[in-house]
Design a protein around this motif. Structure first.
Motif, PDB file in Angstrom:
ATOM      1  N   ALA A 171       0.981  -1.222  -0.051  1.00  0.00           N
ATOM      2  CA  ALA A 171       0.212   0.007  -0.064  1.00  0.00           C
ATOM      3  C   ALA A 171       0.685   1.249   0.017  1.00  0.00           C
ATOM      4  CB  ALA A 171      -0.985   0.036   0.946  1.00  0.00           C
ATOM      5  N   GLU A 172       1.936   1.230   0.808  1.00  0.00           N
ATOM      6  CA  GLU A 172       2.695   2.467   0.817  1.00  0.00           C
ATOM      7  C   GLU A 172       3.658   2.609  -0.243  1.00  0.00           C
ATOM      8  OE1 GLU A 172       2.411   0.029   3.083  1.00  0.00           O
ATOM      9  OE2 GLU A 172       2.174   1.037   5.244  1.00  0.00           O
ATOM     10  N   VAL A 173       4.152   1.606  -1.109  1.00  0.00           N
ATOM     11  CA  VAL A 173       4.628   1.663  -2.019  1.00  0.00           C
ATOM     12  C   VAL A 173       3.911   2.094  -3.444  1.00  0.00           C
ATOM     13  CG1 VAL A 173       6.094   0.300  -4.243  1.00  0.00           C
ATOM     14  CG2 VAL A 173       6.299  -0.265  -1.756  1.00  0.00           C
ATOM     15  N   LEU A 174       2.455   1.569  -3.708  1.00  0.00           N
ATOM     16  CA  LEU A 174       1.559   1.942  -4.428  1.00  0.00           C
ATOM     17  C   LEU A 174       1.284   3.663  -4.124  1.00  0.00           C
ATOM     18  CD1 LEU A 174      -0.060   1.238  -6.773  1.00  0.00           C
ATOM     19  CD2 LEU A 174      -1.866   0.830  -5.253  1.00  0.00           C
ATOM     20  N   CYS A 175       1.045   3.980  -2.960  1.00  0.00           N
ATOM     21  CA  CYS A 175       0.918   5.308  -2.596  1.00  0.00           C
ATOM     22  C   CYS A 175       2.243   6.161  -3.162  1.00  0.00           C
ATOM     23  CB  CYS A 175       0.548   5.739  -1.113  1.00  0.00           C
ATOM     24  SG  CYS A 175      -0.030   7.191  -0.685  1.00  0.00           S
ATOM     25  N   GLY A 176       3.423   5.738  -2.868  1.00  0.00           N
ATOM     26  CA  GLY A 176       4.594   6.476  -3.156  1.00  0.00           C
ATOM     27  C   GLY A 176       4.605   6.711  -4.821  1.00  0.00           C
ATOM     28  N   LEU A 177       4.282   5.545  -5.585  1.00  0.00           N
ATOM     29  CA  LEU A 177       4.405   5.666  -6.895  1.00  0.00           C
ATOM     30  C   LEU A 177       3.303   6.670  -7.546  1.00  0.00           C
ATOM     31  CD1 LEU A 177       5.188   2.024  -7.736  1.00  0.00           C
ATOM     32  CD2 LEU A 177       6.752   3.870  -7.862  1.00  0.00           C
ATOM     33  N   ALA A 178       2.201   6.452  -6.972  1.00  0.00           N
ATOM     34  CA  ALA A 178       0.974   7.420  -7.451  1.00  0.00           C
ATOM     35  C   ALA A 178       1.255   8.762  -7.181  1.00  0.00           C
ATOM     36  CB  ALA A 178      -0.567   6.985  -6.690  1.00  0.00           C
ATOM     37  N   ILE A 222       9.139  11.608  -0.302  1.00  0.00           N
ATOM     38  CA  ILE A 222       7.695  10.867  -0.010  1.00  0.00           C
ATOM     39  C   ILE A 222       8.263   9.208   0.086  1.00  0.00           C
ATOM     40  CG2 ILE A 222       6.269   9.877  -1.941  1.00  0.00           C
ATOM     41  CD1 ILE A 222       6.420  12.446  -3.528  1.00  0.00           C
ATOM     42  N   PHE A 223       9.231   8.682  -0.297  1.00  0.00           N
ATOM     43  CA  PHE A 223       9.438   7.163  -0.335  1.00  0.00           C
ATOM     44  C   PHE A 223      10.055   7.119   1.285  1.00  0.00           C
ATOM     45  CE2 PHE A 223       9.237   7.125  -4.815  1.00  0.00           C
ATOM     46  CZ  PHE A 223       8.347   6.029  -4.837  1.00  0.00           C
TER      47      PHE A 223
END
Length: 749
Positions: free
Chosen positions: A460-467, A521-522
């Protein structure tokens, strides 16, 4: 039958009394603001001989709404572009006057032993001259068209803007209880951040929304939409810690850049007048005669402070900004009063409980006295200058008047390419960084909790960061690449080899900023090492720089913003209220654009352009026909002229003078896509591979196929010659062509 609500009874009393008193003040040729204040005094509990308002709390709520709509209307009359075009002179005058008057107000307050918060708010009240009262005085005295009156109005506009910022600053000081340097700086940065964010996002979204629903909107729905946006922005402003009035002003300034601005101003005017009247009546209700008697000495001292302070420091501010001594004194003497914003600042301090109750009636009394003195102060400026000129040494007067030339020469100093480039890069970086920060905060606050409910960690965190990175990628690319191909950058790069390393450094700094956003962000969302995150950031930045799709997306967003920002100017050009931007380039080549109106009894009415043969008879080109709200660019020969049409014609002075007997106009439906109708001028070089080589102008289809018009053939740097229909194009011909942007792009291809 149920009893009438108390609120309705109070409103009836307020409006009836306000109507009667304002009619009297209108007859006496006095500002209506004073009439409202007097009406408030008559219906207050302090006046035992008349009926008084029962529930003052409800009236104060309505008064707060009045402040909000007043500032919303002020924002509609305000334009950031106009402020930028004013130059430094009004800014210098405004800052000088506000600083000096605030200092005087604080000193006077301390001299009477008032506490620090009373003194700070008093300084803010005394620094604000009344736009309404000065405008009315100029109008009554027939001075509005004089040059010094325009200078005064420019400074008043800036003072109103500064008053908005001052309200936010005073609220921050009052909330914190201290005015430390760190808190002040933090408040200023916070104001700047949200002001830029709201303005940029608002200009991007709101004109697009209004353009999309233009066919569905009538006066009623436009009024509801405008007031709804005003209230929405007031709620948002309050949510982030500012006042509702500040948010209303910001929304008004955003709507001021739309095509619908003038219509919104007309529709909102009655609403503003109603609630504004209630606000000023509520101001009068707080006037206590006993307080006025008790504080007669401070009132007299404040009146003298305003009259003498504005006469001296107001004149000094205009003098420093570059005006002559006489003009500066006329400007300074005109501003010797306080008004609307002083009441708003006082009511804000009273509502927050940080100023004493006596401040309000004292300030209102001072405002009334200085308002009555305003016409006399304006008339006294010239006699005061004559006395000063008589008693001052001639050399002093000459030096004071020569400050104008010094300021003007300073403002026209040589333009430094480095300075221009760095300013542009800084502005660009700040704006896009604010957008990136706002988008990042929004994603981490709202999107992250939502996606966590759907996808387990750490995905979820990785997807949020990419988005998030994907969302801000156009902004990050703009930070890095914007201005790297500007004229200033190219000239500095080619002029001197020593410039190249600093230019590369500016690019590297912006790359670091972009990488810092990705790292932040990351780093917030993952547990990876800093070195890995920095490497990921660098890779992503390289991908952003190389991505043509992202480049196109970034350019499209910026062009849409510029179009929205210029839409009101384009609308003025389309409707003939402003000349096209390319006219200045035509003037360099001894031809220009002129507007003509054909009389209603003209013989040209009902005839086509081909029948009139205007080009062969007069040597002119009809570039546009304007009929009410409709604009026809590059009209064909079979287009008919109607009575009332207006023509925009291109030619030299002699040709236009001969042509000057014709003009036409008639009502058409509103052009709902008028932004696309802007005319532009392009320089077109006929190359060897060009398909027009060997063809005549008539055979080329430039007019019939591409809907463009050849203005002339370039012969030297300062002249254009006409191109006849049978002229055969040759390799190397340089043509100047007028048309709409899409048509010009098709032609250039």
């Amino acid at each position: 039958m149920s009893d009438l609500p108390v609120l309705v009874k109070d409103l009836a009393l307020i409006l009836i009394m306000a109507g009667i008193v304002t009619l009297v003040f209108k007859k006496l040729k006095q500002p209506l603001v004073l009439g409202y204040i007097m009406a408030g005094f008559l219906v207050s509990p302090h006046m035992p001989y008349t009926m008084s308002v029962i529930d003052q709390q409800d009236i104060h709520i309505w008064a707060d709404i009045g402040v909000m709509f007043t500032l919303f209307s002020l924002g509609l009359d305000f334009s950031f572009k106009k402020i930028l075009k004013m130059g430094a002179a009004p800014v210098i005058a405004t800052m000088t006057i506000v600083f000096c008057m605030m200092t005087l107000g604080i000193l006077v307050g301390h001299s009477f032993g008032w506490n620090s918060m009373n003194c700070v708010f008093l300084g803010g009240m005394l620094a604000m001259s009344s736009t309404t009262i000065i405008y009315k005085a100029f109008d009554d005295m027939g001075l509005r068209q004089q040059q010094f009156a325009g200078l005064v109005m420019s400074v008043l506009i800036l003072e109103d803007i500064l008053a908005i910022v001052m309200m936010v600053m005073l609220a921050a000081i009052a909330g914190g209880g201290a005015a430390g340097g760190g808190e002040m700086l933090q408040s200023i940065l916070r104001i700047g951040f949200f002001l830029i964010l709201w303005f940029v996002v608002g200009i991007f979204l709101i004109p697009y929304f209004l353009r999309s629903v233009r066919k569905l909107v009538n006066n009623e729905t436009l009024l509801i939409v405008a007031l709804g946006l005003c209230c929405f922005m007031a709620v948002v402003s309050t949510a982030v810690g500012f006042s509702s009035a500040f948010g209303a002003f910001v929304m008004g300034s955003i709507l001021a850049e739309t095509i619908e601005a003038e219509k919104i101003i007309r529709l909102v005017e009655p609403v503003k007048n109603l609630f504004g009247a209630i606000f000023f009546v509520s101001v009068g209700m707080l006037v206590d005669p006993q307080v006025i008697v008790s504080y007669a000495l401070p009132i007299l001292a404040l009146v003298l402070t305003i009259v003498l302070g504005q006469a001296i420091f107001g004149s000094l501010g205009f003098l420093i900004s570059g005006q002559s001594l006489k003009s500066a004194m006329r400007c300074g003497f005109s501003m010797a009063q306080i008004g609307e914003f002083s009441f708003i600042i006082a009511s804000m301090g009273l509502a927050m409980g940080v100023v004493s109750d006596f401040i309000y009636p004292v300030v209102v009394t001072v405002s009334v006295i200085t308002t009555f003195l305003t016409p006399y102060m304006i008339r006294a400026a010239v006699p005061a200058y004559d006395v000063l000129e008589t008693h001052l040494p001639k050399s002093w007067v000459r030096r004071l008047n020569h400050l104008t030339g010094h300021t003007a020469s300073a403002s026209k100093g040589e333009k430094n390419l480095w300075k221009q480039l760095l300013i542009q890069m800084t502005v660009n970086t700040v704006i896009y960084s604010i957008l990136s920060a706002a988008a990042t905060a929004t994603m981490l606050t709202f999107f992250l909790p939502f996606i966590k409910r759907l996808i387990p960690s750490p995905w979820a965190e990785v997807l949020c960061g990419l988005a998030t990175v994907s969302l801000i990628s156009p902004f990050l690319r703009a930070i890095i690449m914007k201005k790297n191909h500007s004229e200033e950058f190219k000239q500095l790069w080619t002029q001197e080899r020593f410039n190249r390393l600093p230019l590369i450094f500016t690019i590297m700094v912006r790359i670091v900023i972009a990488v810092a956003f990705i790292f932040y962000i990351f780093n917030r969302l993952t547990q990876f090492s800093s070195a890995l995150l920095i490497s990921v950031g660098v890779v992503m930045v390289v991908i952003m720089i190389l991505s043509r799709r992202l480049k196109h997306r970034s350019i499209t967003l910026e062009r849409m913003f510029i179009l929205n920002l210029r839409s009101r100017d384009i609308e003025a050009q389309v409707h003939g209220r402003r000349r096209p931007l390319y006219e200045g380039r035509l003037l360099d080549r001894n031809i220009h654009i002129a507007d003509f109106e054909v009389p209603y009894d003209s013989l040209w009415s009902g005839k086509t352009l081909k029948q009139l043969a205007l080009r062969s008879r007069f040597g002119v080109h009809v570039s546009s026909i304007l009929r009410a709200n409709h604009r026809l660019n590059i009209p064909e020969g079979d287009n008919v002229l109607f009575p009332g049409d207006r023509l925009q014609v291109i030619g030299d002075d002699e040709q236009l003078a001969v042509f000057g007997r014709a003009l036409v106009e008639e009502t058409y439906e509103d052009d709902n896509e008028l932004e696309k109708r802007e005319m532009k001028l392009r320089r077109m070089v006929i190359s060897g591979a060009n398909k027009f080589v060997g063809k005549t102008l008539e055979q080329s289809g430039i007019r019939h196929i591409y809907n463009c018009m050849v203005v002339g053939l370039e012969e030297g740097l300062e002249s254009l010659s006409q191109v006849s229909p049978d002229y055969c194009f040759q390799k190397g011909d340089v043509l100047w062509v007028v048309g709409e942007e899409d048509d010009l792009n098709r032609l250039m291809e």
